[in-house]
Motif scaffolding. Structure first.
Motif, PDB file in Angstrom:
ATOM      1  N   GLY A  60      90.134  36.724 -47.188  1.00 32.67           N
ATOM      2  CA  GLY A  60      91.136  35.641 -47.258  1.00 32.67           C
ATOM      3  C   GLY A  60      90.547  34.316 -46.607  1.00 32.67           C
ATOM      4  O   GLY A  60      91.408  33.774 -46.371  1.00 32.67           O
TER       5      GLY A  60
ATOM      6  N   TRP B  84      97.985  45.393 -54.332  1.00 35.40           N
ATOM      7  CA  TRP B  84      96.564  45.228 -54.553  1.00 35.40           C
ATOM      8  C   TRP B  84      96.287  43.972 -55.498  1.00 35.40           C
ATOM      9  O   TRP B  84      95.045  43.575 -55.324  1.00 35.40           O
ATOM     10  N   VAL B  86      97.940  41.392 -55.449  1.00 35.69           N
ATOM     11  CA  VAL B  86      97.759  40.085 -54.367  1.00 35.69           C
ATOM     12  C   VAL B  86      96.343  39.870 -54.241  1.00 35.69           C
ATOM     13  O   VAL B  86      95.774  38.687 -53.916  1.00 35.69           O
ATOM     14  N   GLY B  87      95.678  40.857 -53.479  1.00 36.69           N
ATOM     15  CA  GLY B  87      94.256  40.730 -53.063  1.00 36.69           C
ATOM     16  C   GLY B  87      93.341  40.442 -54.119  1.00 36.69           C
ATOM     17  O   GLY B  87      92.680  39.589 -54.121  1.00 36.69           O
ATOM     18  N   GLY B  90      93.730  36.763 -55.465  1.00 38.13           N
ATOM     19  CA  GLY B  90      93.358  35.850 -54.220  1.00 38.13           C
ATOM     20  C   GLY B  90      91.705  35.813 -54.713  1.00 38.13           C
ATOM     21  O   GLY B  90      90.978  34.951 -54.517  1.00 38.13           O
ATOM     22  N   TYR B  97      88.795  37.737 -51.154  1.00 41.07           N
ATOM     23  CA  TYR B  97      89.739  39.077 -51.371  1.00 41.07           C
ATOM     24  C   TYR B  97      90.960  38.358 -50.434  1.00 41.07           C
ATOM     25  O   TYR B  97      90.774  38.442 -49.114  1.00 41.07           O
ATOM     26  N   PHE B  98      92.320  38.789 -50.876  1.00 42.18           N
ATOM     27  CA  PHE B  98      93.645  38.337 -50.195  1.00 42.18           C
ATOM     28  C   PHE B  98      93.662  37.012 -49.838  1.00 42.18           C
ATOM     29  O   PHE B  98      94.134  36.542 -48.846  1.00 42.18           O
ATOM     30  N   ASN B 100      94.850  33.284 -49.702  1.00 40.89           N
ATOM     31  CA  ASN B 100      96.357  32.863 -50.062  1.00 40.89           C
ATOM     32  C   ASN B 100      96.424  31.851 -51.150  1.00 40.89           C
ATOM     33  O   ASN B 100      96.000  30.568 -50.850  1.00 40.89           O
ATOM     34  N   THR B 115     101.306  34.184 -49.921  1.00 40.73           N
ATOM     35  CA  THR B 115     101.224  35.524 -50.650  1.00 40.73           C
ATOM     36  C   THR B 115     101.848  36.575 -49.475  1.00 40.73           C
ATOM     37  O   THR B 115     102.203  37.826 -50.120  1.00 40.73           O
ATOM     38  N   SER B 119     103.439  40.430 -50.706  1.00 40.83           N
ATOM     39  CA  SER B 119     102.663  41.593 -49.832  1.00 40.83           C
ATOM     40  C   SER B 119     103.538  42.543 -49.476  1.00 40.83           C
ATOM     41  O   SER B 119     103.695  43.737 -49.554  1.00 40.83           O
TER      42      SER B 119
END
Lengths: 493, 155
Positions: A60, B84, B86-87, B90, B97-98, B100, B115, B119
């Motif tokens: 992230g 999944w 969403v990750g 991203g 991973y994930f 925003n 996001t 999620s």
């Protein structure tokens, strides 16, 4: 290249969900093919990160120590190779093996979840995430152990569930203590804090909790009560995964990572490792003697071999750790080979009892040949791989001057050889047993992994030098380099 | 409605009144998850509880005619896939991973948390329908046991 790391967790998780979804319409062929594709992809992904050194993926975009990171160093790489190769071969094996169960779908789905959990544990740079992935892998394995839903399987699964959940609870408690002391769950950050502020008694408490929790997951004596039942009742590919990979990743790897990198080893911890390791070696070997059930025999042998690894780690010298890591790699090879061949034998003869088997050499030549290779490797006969790793651990123990441990190592090697000779005499060679008469060679998808694993055992034994210098020594250097680990995660923060 | 399934009329009437509040409160917990305490998991549990209450009051058949076990399981999978995705999106857009990918959002605005809200919805579907499916599975076991009991006594 760091983008590859999340896929080691994301691909199997996607696979698990996707199979359940598609499985509403196609239950038999699709899950089997799809899981072969998934595991093959994971093995391919390893080749992408093979020679890249330390890679960090910041989830992230929240940089450590605030965000969650995934880290691949040489130690993780070694474990990733073991996990995904054994999983790939077990899945190929399951293609035919699963036909004896009614429900294909949930088997492969749970298998993928277990795989995702183990890859997550190996790659996690965050101690709480390590716990979460450990729970994913454990929960999937509880269900898979009881997959046959017979009385024996359910009992083993329940026992494993209770003990495993208790261990997880203690690990979580330990993490809570560590968090309350350091204010961080990032492993490198915790390590940096503990280097600067040593001597906190609460950390000692957490040390004990981790030792108990991870020790139970690793099946070390005196926390081994669940292991023989669970390993012998699970379906054969799951036994191979449990014994070949799961106890190493959730137990040994987590112990190594937490103690060498996060908390830091002391004389006390190393001595505890040595005592637990020696106990496991002796108890596992002695219990293995009396077993009639071949899968229970292999399960006790797993306890004993994990003892070798713990002794190697407990010696604390570079040579000892090289031996331990090499034995870890080797044990994944030959123990999954032994469990897969036990499944093949059980499939054809309908029994796992040594007294009812015999003369398999004539009925199932390929299975017999590969299981003989596995038995010779595990009992430490040159030139197979088990010999070299045991030799290295023995030399390391002698160099430290620890005579007692050296004697135990030699004695256990002798015991191991003798009960595997008993397995060979009663099952593979000798007269044809009553139940063996109708046996035939197992189908191709079951034979291929057996042969491949036997070849791996032989090749790793012959080319031991290049394996050690290319994979094992970098992993050992990573393990002993605590400040290097902190620096690689946190930089110059 | 069949008199012999479910509980008494009082329970059924109360359930009829309560069910709407439960669902709305569950949805509220989910949609406000990023600005007030709550989120996908508690909201999902409340939505599952609404269905479980319906099952208890009216019996299994009535509820299963609305959402069957198979449908619950499909929605459950789709919820997990949404989370999944969403990750992965991203990872595709932001390289993390994930990550925003919807922007940071602004204060005092409901649909502005990037996001997180997607999620949360994914988790709600997953948790709510999983719990409901688990309840249905347990209810199946219950029925089999009660049917077999008289046979055992007869033998």
């Amino acid at each position: 290249m760091d983008k590859v790391l999340p896929f080691f967790v994301a691909i199997p998780i996607f696979s698990a969900i996707f199979m359940l979804l598609i499985g509403k319409w196609e239950k038999k062929i699709f899950p089997r093919i799809w899981s072969i594709i998934t595991t093959a992809t994971l093995v391919f992904l390893i080749s992408l990160i093979w020679e890249k050194g330390t890679i960090i993926h910041v989830m992230g975009g929240w940089r450590p120590p605030y965000g969650i990171i995934m880290i691949k160093d040489h130690l993780s790489l070694l474990m990733l190779i073991i996990v995904n190769v054994v999983a790939f071969l077990s899945i190929i094996y399951s293609y035919s093996y699963i036909t004896k169960y009614e429900d294909y779908l949930r088997f492969f789905s749970l298998f993928m979840l277990m795989l995702a959990g183990m890859n997550g544990v190996v790659l996690s740079g965050d101690i709480f995430n390590l716990f979460v992935f450990l729970e994913i892998a454990s929960l999937a394995s509880y269900a898979l152990v009881g997959y046959g839903v017979g009385a024996e399987e359910l009992e083993a699964s329940f026992k494993y569930l209770i003990l495993g959940a208790f261990a997880s609870l203690l690990i979580l408690f330990g993490i809570g203590i560590i968090y309350s002391v350091t204010g961080s769950v990032n492993m490198a950050d915790i390590a940096r804090f503990l280097i600067n502020n040593s001597g906190n008694k609460a950390v000692l408490m957490a040390t004990g909790l981790f030792l108990f929790g991870f020790g139970l997951k690793a099946g070390l004596v005196p926390f081994h009560a669940w292991l023989p039942d669970a390993h012998s009742s699970a379906p054969a590919p799951i036994s191979a995964m449990l014994s070949g990979v799961l106890i190493k990743v959730l137990g040994i790897y987590a112990l190594m990572r937490v103690f060498y990198h996060v908390i830091g080893v002391s004389e006390l911890i190393l001595n505890i490792f040595l005592v637990i390791g020696s106990l496991s070696m002796v108890v596992g070997a002695l219990m293995g003697f009396g077993q009639d059930d071949i899968k229970r025999l292999f399960a006790f042998s797993s306890i004993s071999q994990m003892g070798y690894v713990m002794v190697g780690i407990g010696l604390g010298t570079p040579l000892g750790i090289i031996g331990a890591l090499f034995h870890l790699l080797n044990h994944a090879g030959f123990k999954s080979l032994m469990f897969l061949s036990s499944g093949a034998i059980e499939d054809e003869t309908g029994t796992r009892s040594l007294s009812e088997l015999g003369g398999l050499r004539q009925k199932m030549p390929v299975t017999s040949a590969s299981s003989v290779v596995g038995a010779l490797s595990i009992s430490g006969v040159p030139p197979f791989n088990g010999f070299w790793s045991k030799l290295i651990i023995l030399i390391a123990a002698l160099k430290v001057g620890n005579i007692w441990v050296s004697v135990i190592i030699v004695l256990t090697a002798f015991f191991t050889l003798s009960y595997y000779l008993r397995f060979q005499k009663n099952a593979i060679f000798g007269d044809i047993g009553k139940k063996v008469e109708g046996a035939r060679e197992v189908p191709i998808p079951m034979v291929v992994p057996l042969v491949l694993l036997a070849i791996i055992c032989l090749l790793v034994g012959i080319f031991n030098h290049s394996i050690i210098s290319n994979i094992i020594i970098p992993a050992q250097e990573t393990l002993l380099d605590r400040s290097g680990y902190i620096l690689s995660v946190l930089g110059n923060l | 409605m069949d008199k012999h399934t479910g509980m008494t009329l009082i329970v059924k009437m109360i359930t009829q009144v309560m069910i709407g509040f439960l669902l709305v409160f569950g949805a509220y917990i989910v949609l406000y998850g990023h600005i007030t305490p709550g989120g996908g998991f508690p909201g999902g549990v409340m939505i599952a509880l609404a269905y479980i209450l319906l099952t208890l009051a009216y019996g299994r058949k009535v509820v299963e005619s609305k959402i069957s076990g198979v449908a619950a399981s499909i929605v459950d999978d789709l919820g997990a896939l949404l989370f999944w995705l969403v990750g992965i999106i991203g990872l595709y857009i932001g390289g993390r991973y994930f990550y925003n990918f919807l922007g940071k959002g602004e204060p005092f605005n409901i649909f502005s948390a990037g996001t997180i809200i997607i999620s949360n919805i994914g988790i709600t579907l997953k948790v709510g329908m999983s719990l409901y499916a688990i309840f249905l599975a347990l209810a199946i076991l219950q029925r089999v046991v009660t049917e077999e009991e008289p046979k055992e006594e007869g033998e």
